[in-house]
Design an enzyme around this catalytic site. Sequence first.
Site, mmCIF file in Angstrom:
data_model
loop_
_atom_site.group_PDB
_atom_site.id
_atom_site.type_symbol
_atom_site.label_atom_id
_atom_site.label_comp_id
_atom_site.label_asym_id
_atom_site.label_seq_id
_atom_site.Cartn_x
_atom_site.Cartn_y
_atom_site.Cartn_z
ATOM 1 N N LYS A 28 -12.443 -39.986 -24.103
ATOM 2 C CA LYS A 28 -12.696 -39.781 -25.626
ATOM 3 C C LYS A 28 -11.684 -40.563 -26.638
ATOM 4 C CE LYS A 28 -8.978 -36.270 -27.113
ATOM 5 N NZ LYS A 28 -8.313 -35.326 -26.868
ATOM 6 N N ARG A 72 -9.205 -43.588 -18.009
ATOM 7 C CA ARG A 72 -9.444 -42.969 -16.316
ATOM 8 C C ARG A 72 -10.371 -41.791 -16.728
ATOM 9 N NH1 ARG A 72 -2.863 -41.122 -16.670
ATOM 10 N NH2 ARG A 72 -3.536 -41.561 -19.200
ATOM 11 N N CYS A 98 -6.232 -35.405 -16.821
ATOM 12 C CA CYS A 98 -6.352 -34.185 -16.224
ATOM 13 C C CYS A 98 -7.437 -32.939 -15.740
ATOM 14 C CB CYS A 98 -5.397 -33.448 -17.902
ATOM 15 S SG CYS A 98 -4.251 -34.635 -18.370
ATOM 16 N N LYS A 140 0.116 -23.879 -15.838
ATOM 17 C CA LYS A 140 -0.595 -25.334 -16.046
ATOM 18 C C LYS A 140 -2.359 -25.484 -15.151
ATOM 19 C CE LYS A 140 -1.059 -29.445 -17.241
ATOM 20 N NZ LYS A 140 -1.521 -30.681 -18.882
#
Length: 426
Positions: free
Chosen positions: A317, A324, A256, A200
């Site tokens: 986006k 965030r 992320c 990940k």
Amino acid sequence: MSRIAVIGTGYVGLTTGACFAHLGHQVICADLIPEKIERLSRGDVPILEAGLDDLVREGLDTKRLSFVLGEEPAVRDCEFAYLCVPTPQGADGSADLSYIRVAAEAIGPVLPSESIVVNKSTVPVGSTRVVELALHRDDVRVVSNPEFLREGSAVHDFLNPDRIVIGAEDQAAAGRVAALFSALKAPVIVTDPASAETIKYASNAFLATKVSFVNAIANVCEVVGADVREVVLGMGYDKRIGFEFLKPGPGWGGSCFPKDSRALVHIAEEAGYDFGLLRGVIDVNDAQFERVADKVERIVGGSLQACRVAVWGLTFKARTDDLRDSPSLAVIERLLARGASVRAYDPAVKSLPQGGPDGVEVCADPYAACEGAAALVVLTEWDDFRWLDFDKVAAALSAPRVVDGRNLLDPAKLRRRGFEYLGVGR
């Protein structure tokens, strides 16, 4: 059909629960916020994510999806308990596992024997052991099943995955988790928990590296007179490289990439390895925010002191309302630090949350944001922005100037209308 409990109804948890219900499983999602549970039980989805509201309503209508307050009623009769709780970033880049521990401690006493607890949250290497210790249960297995969901296309990504990664010491437990996804046509990778957790982090770090690389190439294009669009076209046709994530812009952000990249640097350092390459990727990204602010300063004539700037795009986006670690907010903070005032518009944002940059006025439409501004800056790639009336935009601005941080607009058309235009690598 399996009985699945999902602990946490944030972006990952809600998508996971709704999609599992769509696949035919019986799903109970738990959260600790009463108002959120009430809204979700009515089919009122609090986040903007394509197709998610339809799946939640479908799950409620078929009674395969329900929402409860607190972890215990969700897991009491479950076969699988998915942990989808936050793992916020600490000051040193490490992931805070306190939410994971608290959730595991809460469900441990009431989990059915032979049930499986699944780490879906992005967690550091070794976190399956952390959960095992917090559960205090020898008859419950812990498995890692990292998520690879892109905001804006999370439902599609869950139901059409590139791969399904399962990390487990117990192969029987891994097989049971894999069976949950049997309706999906995707490769299943069964590995050990440490490798699954690293997959990940490595995936997100690599994608962040591609974005930082193309932004650095765009900067090279600007100084040597090349066009980054043509450079990317020539690169992307190479099957070893591909076109994905080769779009220059104001920098990467979101929930992320920043967190996972810094966490992987921290994980490596804790293990005695200096991940200089990834630190360089992060440094390039931080510098990109400054470069966009530099472009704004240059197009208005050298100083932003007491200068009004219009900004289109606040989310990190398009097709999401997530702010965030938004690159837009990072650029805005730098514009404010240089003395500018900012009027902004975003189709998914009505106001900035508490803790957002001070001195930003969020406007109800894109033209209002441009009123009296010395320049317009495009920072999120909403398609809506392409089709606006740029004669009206020019009339609203104090001077027709555009810094296109996403290379979204057509510079030739804008220049024919009298605009001064600066893009990224163009």
